[in-house]
Design an enzyme around this catalytic site. Structure first.
Site, PDB file in Angstrom:
ATOM      1  N   THR A 141     -76.983  12.886 -12.862  1.00  0.00           N
ATOM      2  CA  THR A 141     -76.581  11.696 -11.858  1.00  0.00           C
ATOM      3  C   THR A 141     -77.701  11.317 -10.968  1.00  0.00           C
ATOM      4  O   THR A 141     -78.512  12.086 -10.727  1.00  0.00           O
ATOM      5  CB  THR A 141     -75.360  11.882 -11.014  1.00  0.00           C
ATOM      6  OG1 THR A 141     -75.331  10.848 -10.266  1.00  0.00           O
ATOM      7  CG2 THR A 141     -75.530  13.151 -10.303  1.00  0.00           C
TER       8      THR A 141
ATOM      9  N   TYR B 270     -71.824  16.164  -4.240  1.00  0.00           N
ATOM     10  CA  TYR B 270     -71.655  15.746  -5.753  1.00  0.00           C
ATOM     11  C   TYR B 270     -73.072  15.954  -6.325  1.00  0.00           C
ATOM     12  O   TYR B 270     -73.185  16.723  -7.278  1.00  0.00           O
ATOM     13  CB  TYR B 270     -71.201  14.582  -5.850  1.00  0.00           C
ATOM     14  CG  TYR B 270     -71.341  13.738  -7.461  1.00  0.00           C
ATOM     15  CD1 TYR B 270     -70.824  14.597  -8.298  1.00  0.00           C
ATOM     16  CD2 TYR B 270     -71.951  12.433  -7.552  1.00  0.00           C
ATOM     17  CE1 TYR B 270     -71.059  14.012  -9.725  1.00  0.00           C
ATOM     18  CE2 TYR B 270     -72.333  12.075  -8.595  1.00  0.00           C
ATOM     19  CZ  TYR B 270     -71.773  12.622  -9.740  1.00  0.00           C
ATOM     20  OH  TYR B 270     -71.939  12.395 -11.168  1.00  0.00           O
TER      21      TYR B 270
END
Ligand code: UDP
Length: 331
Positions: free
Chosen positions: A116, A140
Site C-alpha cells: 500500500t 496499517y
C-alpha cells in the site's frame, strides 16, 4: 499455471480471480469470509479457512500445489488500524508470516503481495517513487511495511524465493461488466461512502479535515480503477515467471484529487447534490499520496485503461445500484 489467491472473495481479490480465470489460470481462493463474499468468487473453488489455521493452509498447499500465491487477505482501514493495531499486526504481518512459512515448507516460491501507499506516510516529495523514504503514520501502513521487510530478507536468504510487492494507491470503482465490486457493508473509503450517500444510505458525507497543507485544505489521493490494478497483478505474475528478480511497484495514475474534488465529481456523476459536513481530521491520514508509476509501466508493461475519476465513480455508482437490487434484494 495454478494460483492460490488468499482474500480472493474480497473486493480486489475477486477482480483478480475473475481476470485470472479469463486468462485460463487454475485458481483456488482461500478466504475466511470475514469481509469477503462467496458469490464474489467467479472462478475456481473457494476454501473457507483462516491464515491462522496452519494445518488447513498446509493441506491446501500440499494438495493444490500452486506455482504462485497472490496474497490479498488483509485488514485495510486506516482509522481502524489506529484504534486496533493488534488486529492489523495480526492479520497483516503475522498471518503473512504464517503464509510464507507454509509456502516455504511446501516448496512454493513465487509470491505477489498487496502492499500500500500507506507505507510512505508523510512522503517527502510528490509524486512518490518506490525509492522514497518509508514513513508510515498509521499501523496499517506499518503492518504492510514490516511484511515488505520480511519479503526482502527472505528473497536475500533464499534464492528460490521471488516476490513482487504492489503498492496500491487508492483503489476504487467496480468491474464495468457488473458482477463484482466493493461489497463490504461497513466500507469506509471515500468513493464508496460518496456513492452510498448519494443513494441515501447515509444522511451526509463527512469531510475529514479542511486544514491540510493542500490547495483546498483536504487530503489528496491518487484514485485507481480496480481493473487497472487487477491487470497489474497478471503482469506481476508474468514478471515472476520470466525474471529471476523480486521487485516493488507503485500502482497509481500519477495525479491526485482532493476530497472536495471527489465530492464534486460524485455529485456530477450521480446527479445528486448530496449533503456534506466538514469535520475534524481523521487519525492517521497523510495529506497527500500520489504515485509515480513509471517503473510499473516500464518493467511490467502496465498500460492503465481507466484513468478517469468520473468513470471510476460511475462504475462504483452503478455497482451500488446492482448490489442493492441483486445481492441484497433491497430495492
Ligand atoms: N475521507 C473523507 N470522508 C469519508 C471517507 C474518507 O473525508 O467518508 C477522506 C479521508 O480522510 C482521506 C481520503 O478521503 O483523506 C481517502 O480516504 P479513504 O478512506 O478513501 O482511503 P485511505 O487513503 O485512507 O486508504
Amino acid at each position: 499455471m495454478r494460483i492460490l489467491v488468499t482474500g480472493g472473495a474480497g473486493y480486489i481479490g475477486s477482480h483478480v480471480v475473475k481476470m485470472l480465470g479469463e486468462k485460463g489460470c487454475e485458481v483456488l481462493t482461500y478466504d475466511n469470509l470475514s469481509t469477503g463474499n462467496r458469490w464474489a468468487v467467479l472462478h475456481g473453488d473457494l476454501v473457507v479457512a483462516d491464515l491462522g489455521d496452519a494445518d488447513g493452509l498446509g493441506r491446501v498447499l500440499r494438495t493444490f500445489k500452486p506455482g504462485a500465491v497472490m496474497h490479498f487477505a488483509a485488514a485495510i482501514v486506516v482509522p481502524e488500524s489506529v484504534r486496533d493495531p493488534l488486529k492489523y499486526y495480526g492479520n497483516n504481518t503475522v498471518n503473512t508470516y504464517n503464509l510464507l512459512r507454509a509456502m516455504r515448507e511446501h516448496g512454493v516460491h513465487r509470491f505477489v503481495f498487496s502492499s500500500t501507499a500507506a507505507v510512505y506516510g508523510l512522503a517527502r516529495g510528490i509524486p512518490i517513487t518506490e525509492e522514497s523514504h518509508l514513513n508510515p503514520i498509521n499501523p496499517y501502513g506499518t503492518s504492510k511495511m514490516m511484511t515488505e521487510m520480511v519479503l526482502k530478507d527472505l528473497s536475500f536468504a533464499d534464492s528460490r524465493f521471488r516476490y513482487v510487492s504492489l503498492r496500491y494507491f487508492n483503489v476504487a470503482g467496480a468491474d464495468p461488466a457488473g458482477k463484482i465490486g466493493q461489497a463490504y457493508k461497513d466500507a469506509t473509503h471515500l468513493i464508496t461512502r460518496a456513492v452510498k450517500t448519494a443513494k441515501g444510505e447515509f444522511p451526509r458525507l463527512q469531510i475529514y479535515g479542511t486544514d491540510y497543507p493542500t490547495p483546498d485544505g483536504t487530503c489528496i489521493r491518487d484514485y485507481i480503477h480496480v481493473n487497472d490494478l487487477a491487470e497489474a497483478h497478471i503482469l506481476a505474475l508474468e514478471y515472476l515467471g520470466e525474471q529471476d528478480l523480486s521487485e516493488i511497484f507503485n500502482l497509481g495514475y500519477g495525479h491526485g484529487y482532493s476530497v472536495l474534488e471527489v465530492v464534486e465529481a460524485a455529485r456530477k456523476v450521480t446527479g445528486i447534490d448530496f449533503p456534506v459536513e466538514e469535520t475534524g481530521r481523521r487519525e492517521g491520514d497523510p495529506p497527500s499520496l500520489v504515485a509515480d508509476s513509471t517503473r510499473a509501466k516500464r518493467e511490467l508493461g502496465w498500460r492503465p485503461r481507466y484513468d478517469n475519476l468520473e468513470f471510476i465513480i460511475k462504475t462504483a455508482w452503478e455497482w451500488e445500484g446492482r448490489l442493492a437490487r441483486e445481492i441484497r434484494g433491497t430495492s
